[in-house]
Design a protein around this motif. Structure first.
Motif, PDB file in Angstrom:
ATOM      1  N   ALA A  73       0.830  -1.200   0.000  1.00  7.97           N
ATOM      2  CA  ALA A  73       0.000   0.000   0.000  1.00  7.97           C
ATOM      3  C   ALA A  73       0.868   1.255   0.000  1.00  7.97           C
ATOM      4  N   LEU A  74       1.942   1.243   0.776  1.00  6.14           N
ATOM      5  CA  LEU A  74       2.851   2.397   0.814  1.00  6.14           C
ATOM      6  C   LEU A  74       3.480   2.650  -0.544  1.00  6.14           C
ATOM      7  N   ASP A  75       3.852   1.587  -1.225  1.00  6.87           N
ATOM      8  CA  ASP A  75       4.457   1.736  -2.542  1.00  6.87           C
ATOM      9  C   ASP A  75       3.498   2.377  -3.540  1.00  6.87           C
ATOM     10  N   ARG A 148       2.580  16.887  17.383  1.00 10.75           N
ATOM     11  CA  ARG A 148       3.074  15.555  17.023  1.00 10.75           C
ATOM     12  C   ARG A 148       2.243  14.967  15.887  1.00 10.75           C
ATOM     13  N   GLN A 149       0.923  15.179  15.930  1.00 13.42           N
ATOM     14  CA  GLN A 149       0.083  14.727  14.823  1.00 13.42           C
ATOM     15  C   GLN A 149       0.518  15.374  13.520  1.00 13.42           C
ATOM     16  N   CYS A 150       0.810  16.667  13.574  1.00 13.23           N
ATOM     17  CA  CYS A 150       1.183  17.396  12.358  1.00 13.23           C
ATOM     18  C   CYS A 150       2.534  16.940  11.819  1.00 13.23           C
ATOM     19  N   VAL A 151       3.471  16.600  12.708  1.00 16.91           N
ATOM     20  CA  VAL A 151       4.755  16.060  12.258  1.00 16.91           C
ATOM     21  C   VAL A 151       4.529  14.734  11.541  1.00 16.91           C
ATOM     22  N   ALA A 152       3.645  13.888  12.082  1.00 14.69           N
ATOM     23  CA  ALA A 152       3.355  12.601  11.442  1.00 14.69           C
ATOM     24  C   ALA A 152       2.708  12.802  10.075  1.00 14.69           C
ATOM     25  N   ILE A 153       1.837  13.801   9.954  1.00 10.74           N
ATOM     26  CA  ILE A 153       1.199  14.088   8.665  1.00 10.74           C
ATOM     27  C   ILE A 153       2.242  14.585   7.661  1.00 10.74           C
ATOM     28  N   ALA A 154       3.094  15.534   8.095  1.00 16.25           N
ATOM     29  CA  ALA A 154       4.128  16.074   7.199  1.00 16.25           C
ATOM     30  C   ALA A 154       5.087  14.975   6.759  1.00 16.25           C
ATOM     31  N   GLY A 160       5.821  10.694   0.014  1.00 16.21           N
ATOM     32  CA  GLY A 160       5.105  10.373  -1.208  1.00 16.21           C
ATOM     33  C   GLY A 160       3.671   9.937  -1.054  1.00 16.21           C
ATOM     34  N   ALA A 161       3.036  10.238   0.076  1.00 16.07           N
ATOM     35  CA  ALA A 161       1.646   9.841   0.258  1.00 16.07           C
ATOM     36  C   ALA A 161       0.749  10.574  -0.739  1.00 16.07           C
ATOM     37  N   ARG A 162      -0.039   9.819  -1.492  1.00 18.67           N
ATOM     38  CA  ARG A 162      -1.068  10.405  -2.352  1.00 18.67           C
ATOM     39  C   ARG A 162      -2.441  10.268  -1.708  1.00 18.67           C
ATOM     40  N   ALA A 188      -3.141  19.512   3.572  1.00 19.04           N
ATOM     41  CA  ALA A 188      -2.842  18.318   2.782  1.00 19.04           C
ATOM     42  C   ALA A 188      -3.841  18.177   1.639  1.00 19.04           C
ATOM     43  N   ARG A 189      -5.111  18.444   1.925  1.00 22.92           N
ATOM     44  CA  ARG A 189      -6.143  18.396   0.874  1.00 22.92           C
ATOM     45  C   ARG A 189      -5.831  19.393  -0.233  1.00 22.92           C
ATOM     46  N   ASP A 190      -5.417  20.597   0.148  1.00 21.73           N
ATOM     47  CA  ASP A 190      -5.137  21.632  -0.842  1.00 21.73           C
ATOM     48  C   ASP A 190      -3.908  21.318  -1.685  1.00 21.73           C
TER      49      ASP A 190
END
Length: 255
Positions: A73-75, A148-154, A160-162, A188-190
């Motif tokens: 899934a990550l790939d 910490r949530q925002c660091v995980a999102i960034a 390469g998360a789509r 992230a949406r934008d």
């Protein structure tokens, strides 16, 4: 980016999910709501590659897929940020940003860490998301829950998360910290990322959501676009809808 048609999941005789139809589009936030035991966690596991689905069709970029591992899934650009965030509190912010994907230089087995590059990249990527930390070398455990949530999102976006799956990102946060996380969900949406926002809070979902799905006992009871559903209806469906009205009738006090 992801399309499910009639997807179900069974664990022996137990049906955790049945007949799920769901689309995740680029540049949209798809909110999946439901009470405990509704099937949200099972849905996450199917999309993130942890468990294969038992029935139905799962397509990624128009191709039918059966995930055999989270790496697969990550790939394909599908990243999941779980509630525990997978961070090491005593490690520096930049170390957590590259945790498991460290940059190295030289030949194996004598390759060393490219610490200067990792510190620079982590700081730059966090700033792109609007996240400014006082010191990139401070332990991530000293940051607030929202940070910490925002660091995980960034981190997920940089690698390469789509499609970004967020598992209850505001569940343990106060109002101010939840606002911080929701702003980065919108960021992230934008950037054109398809976001799957798993939550039990309809107010948070309605602030950022474009598409709303409510699960109950493994089945979909609501599937609506933002312009066709109100916060009141979303809240009522989350609270039980007709069952809640029946309970209110039973508990009504005599005049």
């Amino acid at each position: 980016m992801i399309e499910m048609t009639g997807v179900g999941k069974s664990y022996g005789p137990i049906r955790a999910l049945r007949d799920i139809d769901l689309r995740v589009n680029a540049g949209e936030v798809t909110c999946v709501l439901g009470d405990n035991g509704a099937g949200k966690s099972t849905l996450i596991k199917i999309m993130s590659g942890l468990h294969p689905h038992s029935s139905g069709v799962l397509e990624v970029d128009g191709r039918e897929t059966v995930f055999t591992s989270p790496r697969q899934a990550l790939d394909l650009g599908i990243a999941t940020v779980y509630q525990d965030l997978a961070v090491v509190p005593l490690m520096e912010v930049w170390r957590n940003f590259f945790l498991g994907s460290e940059l190295t230089g030289g030949r194996y087995p004598l390759a060393g860490l490219r610490i200067r590059d990792m510190r620079r990249i982590a700081d730059e990527e966090l700033r792109k998301m609007g996240i400014t930390v006082a010191d990139i070398d401070q332990p991530i455990g000293t940051l607030s829950g929202g940070q910490r949530q925002c660091v995980a999102i960034a981190r997920a976006v940089y690698f390469g998360a789509r499609v970004l799956i967020l598992d209850e990102p505001t569940a343990a946060l106060g109002v101010r910290q939840s606002g911080v996380v929701l702003r980065y969900v919108a960021a992230a949406r934008d950037q054109g990322i398809g976001v799957v926002f798993i939550t039990h809070n309809p107010h948070h979902a309605y602030l950022v959501g474009d598409h709303f799905v409510v699960l109950k006992l493994g089945a979909m009871v609501l599937d609506a676009r933002r312009g066709t559903v109100t916060l009141e209806r979303l809240t009522a469906e989350m609270a039980g809808g007709a069952e809640l009205a029946e309970l209110a009738e039973q508990l009504r006090r005599p005049a």
